[in-house]
Write a protein that holds these residues in place. Structure first.
Motif, PDB file in Angstrom:
ATOM      1  N   MET A   1       0.833  -1.207   0.000  1.00  0.00           N
ATOM      2  CA  MET A   1       0.000   0.000   0.000  1.00  0.00           C
ATOM      3  C   MET A   1       0.866   1.255   0.000  1.00  0.00           C
ATOM      4  O   MET A   1       0.546   2.242  -0.666  1.00  0.00           O
ATOM      5  CB  MET A   1      -0.938   0.000   1.206  1.00  0.00           C
ATOM      6  N   GLU A   2       1.973   1.214   0.723  1.00  0.00           N
ATOM      7  CA  GLU A   2       2.897   2.349   0.703  1.00  0.00           C
ATOM      8  C   GLU A   2       3.506   2.516  -0.683  1.00  0.00           C
ATOM      9  O   GLU A   2       3.659   3.636  -1.185  1.00  0.00           O
ATOM     10  CB  GLU A   2       4.008   2.139   1.740  1.00  0.00           C
ATOM     11  N   PHE A   3       3.837   1.395  -1.341  1.00  0.00           N
ATOM     12  CA  PHE A   3       4.373   1.437  -2.702  1.00  0.00           C
ATOM     13  C   PHE A   3       3.342   2.040  -3.657  1.00  0.00           C
ATOM     14  O   PHE A   3       3.676   2.866  -4.507  1.00  0.00           O
ATOM     15  CB  PHE A   3       4.746   0.014  -3.141  1.00  0.00           C
ATOM     16  N   TYR A   4       2.078   1.627  -3.508  1.00  0.00           N
ATOM     17  CA  TYR A   4       1.014   2.157  -4.366  1.00  0.00           C
ATOM     18  C   TYR A   4       0.853   3.664  -4.179  1.00  0.00           C
ATOM     19  O   TYR A   4       0.622   4.396  -5.142  1.00  0.00           O
ATOM     20  CB  TYR A   4      -0.317   1.473  -4.060  1.00  0.00           C
TER      21      TYR A   4
ATOM     22  N   TYR B   1      -1.169   5.419  -7.339  1.00  0.00           N
ATOM     23  CA  TYR B   1      -2.054   6.575  -7.209  1.00  0.00           C
ATOM     24  C   TYR B   1      -1.459   7.430  -6.108  1.00  0.00           C
ATOM     25  O   TYR B   1      -1.534   7.088  -4.932  1.00  0.00           O
ATOM     26  CB  TYR B   1      -3.482   6.125  -6.866  1.00  0.00           C
ATOM     27  N   THR B   2      -0.836   8.529  -6.501  1.00  0.00           N
ATOM     28  CA  THR B   2       0.041   9.262  -5.589  1.00  0.00           C
ATOM     29  C   THR B   2      -0.671  10.357  -4.790  1.00  0.00           C
ATOM     30  O   THR B   2      -0.025  11.071  -4.042  1.00  0.00           O
ATOM     31  CB  THR B   2       1.205   9.897  -6.377  1.00  0.00           C
ATOM     32  N   HIS B   3      -1.978  10.465  -4.979  1.00  0.00           N
ATOM     33  CA  HIS B   3      -2.751  11.491  -4.267  1.00  0.00           C
ATOM     34  C   HIS B   3      -3.723  10.793  -3.318  1.00  0.00           C
ATOM     35  O   HIS B   3      -4.647  10.120  -3.752  1.00  0.00           O
ATOM     36  CB  HIS B   3      -3.514  12.378  -5.256  1.00  0.00           C
TER      37      HIS B   3
ATOM     38  N   ASP C   1       5.167  10.969 -13.980  1.00  0.00           N
ATOM     39  CA  ASP C   1       6.577  11.153 -13.632  1.00  0.00           C
ATOM     40  C   ASP C   1       6.975  10.382 -12.377  1.00  0.00           C
ATOM     41  O   ASP C   1       8.151  10.280 -12.046  1.00  0.00           O
ATOM     42  CB  ASP C   1       6.925  12.642 -13.489  1.00  0.00           C
ATOM     43  N   ARG C   2       5.977   9.801 -11.684  1.00  0.00           N
ATOM     44  CA  ARG C   2       6.254   8.957 -10.512  1.00  0.00           C
ATOM     45  C   ARG C   2       5.684   7.558 -10.732  1.00  0.00           C
ATOM     46  O   ARG C   2       5.351   6.848  -9.799  1.00  0.00           O
ATOM     47  CB  ARG C   2       5.648   9.611  -9.267  1.00  0.00           C
ATOM     48  N   ASP C   3       5.585   7.170 -11.968  1.00  0.00           N
ATOM     49  CA  ASP C   3       4.943   5.923 -12.383  1.00  0.00           C
ATOM     50  C   ASP C   3       5.731   4.694 -11.916  1.00  0.00           C
ATOM     51  O   ASP C   3       6.889   4.791 -11.513  1.00  0.00           O
ATOM     52  CB  ASP C   3       4.849   5.900 -13.915  1.00  0.00           C
ATOM     53  N   GLU C   4       5.066   3.521 -12.025  1.00  0.00           N
ATOM     54  CA  GLU C   4       5.755   2.256 -11.764  1.00  0.00           C
ATOM     55  C   GLU C   4       6.763   1.944 -12.855  1.00  0.00           C
ATOM     56  O   GLU C   4       7.676   1.153 -12.642  1.00  0.00           O
ATOM     57  CB  GLU C   4       4.718   1.121 -11.652  1.00  0.00           C
ATOM     58  N   MET C   5       6.575   2.519 -14.023  1.00  0.00           N
ATOM     59  CA  MET C   5       7.554   2.360 -15.095  1.00  0.00           C
ATOM     60  C   MET C   5       8.449   3.596 -15.150  1.00  0.00           C
ATOM     61  O   MET C   5       8.028   4.710 -14.839  1.00  0.00           O
ATOM     62  CB  MET C   5       6.858   2.164 -16.442  1.00  0.00           C
ATOM     63  N   ASP C   6       9.698   3.406 -15.527  1.00  0.00           N
ATOM     64  CA  ASP C   6      10.653   4.500 -15.631  1.00  0.00           C
ATOM     65  C   ASP C   6      10.335   5.342 -16.865  1.00  0.00           C
ATOM     66  O   ASP C   6      10.035   4.802 -17.933  1.00  0.00           O
ATOM     67  CB  ASP C   6      12.070   3.916 -15.737  1.00  0.00           C
ATOM     68  N   VAL C   7      10.411   6.653 -16.720  1.00  0.00           N
ATOM     69  CA  VAL C   7      10.176   7.553 -17.844  1.00  0.00           C
ATOM     70  C   VAL C   7      11.139   7.248 -18.996  1.00  0.00           C
ATOM     71  O   VAL C   7      10.783   7.345 -20.174  1.00  0.00           O
ATOM     72  CB  VAL C   7      10.327   9.025 -17.391  1.00  0.00           C
ATOM     73  N   ARG C   8      12.363   6.841 -18.658  1.00  0.00           N
ATOM     74  CA  ARG C   8      13.348   6.511 -19.694  1.00  0.00           C
ATOM     75  C   ARG C   8      12.939   5.256 -20.465  1.00  0.00           C
ATOM     76  O   ARG C   8      13.260   5.112 -21.646  1.00  0.00           O
ATOM     77  CB  ARG C   8      14.721   6.340 -19.059  1.00  0.00           C
TER      78      ARG C   8
ATOM     79  N   PRO D   1       2.861  15.324 -15.044  1.00  0.00           N
ATOM     80  CA  PRO D   1       3.576  15.699 -13.820  1.00  0.00           C
ATOM     81  C   PRO D   1       2.807  15.340 -12.550  1.00  0.00           C
ATOM     82  O   PRO D   1       1.576  15.324 -12.528  1.00  0.00           O
ATOM     83  CB  PRO D   1       3.706  17.222 -13.959  1.00  0.00           C
ATOM     84  N   ASP D   2       3.577  15.031 -11.494  1.00  0.00           N
ATOM     85  CA  ASP D   2       3.015  14.762 -10.171  1.00  0.00           C
ATOM     86  C   ASP D   2       1.944  13.677 -10.235  1.00  0.00           C
ATOM     87  O   ASP D   2       0.835  13.830  -9.729  1.00  0.00           O
ATOM     88  CB  ASP D   2       2.437  16.056  -9.579  1.00  0.00           C
ATOM     89  N   ALA D   3       2.265  12.567 -10.889  1.00  0.00           N
ATOM     90  CA  ALA D   3       1.294  11.487 -11.076  1.00  0.00           C
ATOM     91  C   ALA D   3       2.011  10.158 -11.192  1.00  0.00           C
ATOM     92  O   ALA D   3       3.194  10.093 -11.532  1.00  0.00           O
ATOM     93  CB  ALA D   3       0.442  11.740 -12.316  1.00  0.00           C
ATOM     94  N   GLY D   4       1.263   9.086 -10.923  1.00  0.00           N
ATOM     95  CA  GLY D   4       1.814   7.743 -10.983  1.00  0.00           C
ATOM     96  C   GLY D   4       1.188   6.909 -12.083  1.00  0.00           C
ATOM     97  O   GLY D   4       0.864   7.414 -13.163  1.00  0.00           O
TER      98      GLY D   4
END
Length: 283
Positions: free
Chosen positions: A169-172, A177-179, A235-242, A260-263
């Motif tokens: 849950m902390e990882f999620y 869902y970062t909000h 930009d905070r996704d489970e997958m790397d932006v690269r 921005p500011d999202a998972g």
């Protein structure tokens, strides 16, 4: 909203459509998982310009369960997507896939080679198990050491108790869902996941992949996809932006956007930005 059922090869498949009478090229949404379900929030807003279709994959949501667990496979779901497009009589369509749904969409393009698909939108796409695992390991390594140890012990013992799910849950909260708090509809959808199907296709937990998707890797073939493609992640996704950048560069008509500011659920977290990006691509 109109809803109904399509007769699939292994059972009835539920679908819904918003804006059925709109004139734009239809958008068909392919949900993630495996084992998740359709969520109309945000994406149904695009029905002001075109029909937006959703369907629940076999074993998911309101669709039938498979009679045999072996029926759940990448090969079956790839064929099922073809059956859904035909059943809905979509001679032209734009496919939207989220997470596992993006992998399914690309598998459909590579194996079925459909002529009526005009473009793809791949949101937080899972396209390669080795690459996905590498990205996830990097994120896990950034957790506090006590949390990392709980994950290691759970995976070593194959026992996933309360402590493990607390860490997840902390990882999620950091990457899915970062909000906080999570909206009620998202919690309900998470609670409705078909865990048996998830276990067969993925594995016992998000971080331990032992199922049929173990060898899934479309990355060497992405250059074969020649329709326009929009790739999106947070930009905070489970997958790397690269990683998303690598996928984009492999495609001849690939574009990418980072919310921005999202998972991983960036379309739910930043709906206005997400819709603006998607509408620009569709235009």
């Amino acid at each position: 909203m109109k809803e109904g059922y399509i007769e699939g090869a292994k059972g009835r498949l539920w679908y819904s459509v918003y804006g059925e009478d709109r004139k734009g090229t239809p958008l068909l949404v392919v949900h993630g998982g495996p084992g998740f379900l359709s969520m109309p929030q945000v994406l149904s807003d695009l029905a002001d310009e075109r029909p937006v279709y959703f369907y629940d994959q076999l074993g998911c949501g309101k669709s039938d369960k498979a009679k045999d667990m072996d029926d759940y496979s990448v090969e079956y779901y790839t064929k099922e997507l073809d059956d859904v497009i035909e059943g809905l009589e979509l001679s032209e369509v734009i496919l939207f896939g989220h997470s596992w749904g993006a992998g399914l969409v690309c598998s459909h393009m590579l194996e079925n080679k459909p002529e009526g698909v005009k473009a793809l939108i791949l949101s937080s796409p899972y396209l390669s198990t080795p690459i996905w695992e590498e990205d996830m390991k990097k994120l896990v390594s950034k957790l506090p050491e006590p949390m990392v140890e709980i994950i290691r012990k759970a995976e070593s013992d194959h026992e996933y108790g309360e402590d493990y799910f607390g860490v997840m849950m902390e990882f999620y909260k950091r990457h899915m869902y970062t909000h906080t708090p999570f909206p009620g509809y998202l919690m309900e959808a998470i609670g409705a996941i078909n865990q048996e199907l998830y276990g067969v296709m993925w594995g016992p937990s998000d971080l331990e992949l032992t199922g049929k998707l173990r060898s899934f890797d479309l990355s060497p073939r992405l250059g074969e996809i020649t329709v326009p493609v929009l790739l999106i992640c947070g930009d905070r996704d489970e997958m790397d932006v690269r990683t998303l950048r690598d996928f984009q560069m492999a495609m001849s008509k690939g574009q990418m956007a980072v919310i921005p500011d999202a998972g991983h659920m960036n379309h739910l977290e930043k709906p206005d930005i997400f819709k603006a990006v998607v509408r620009d691509f569709l235009d």
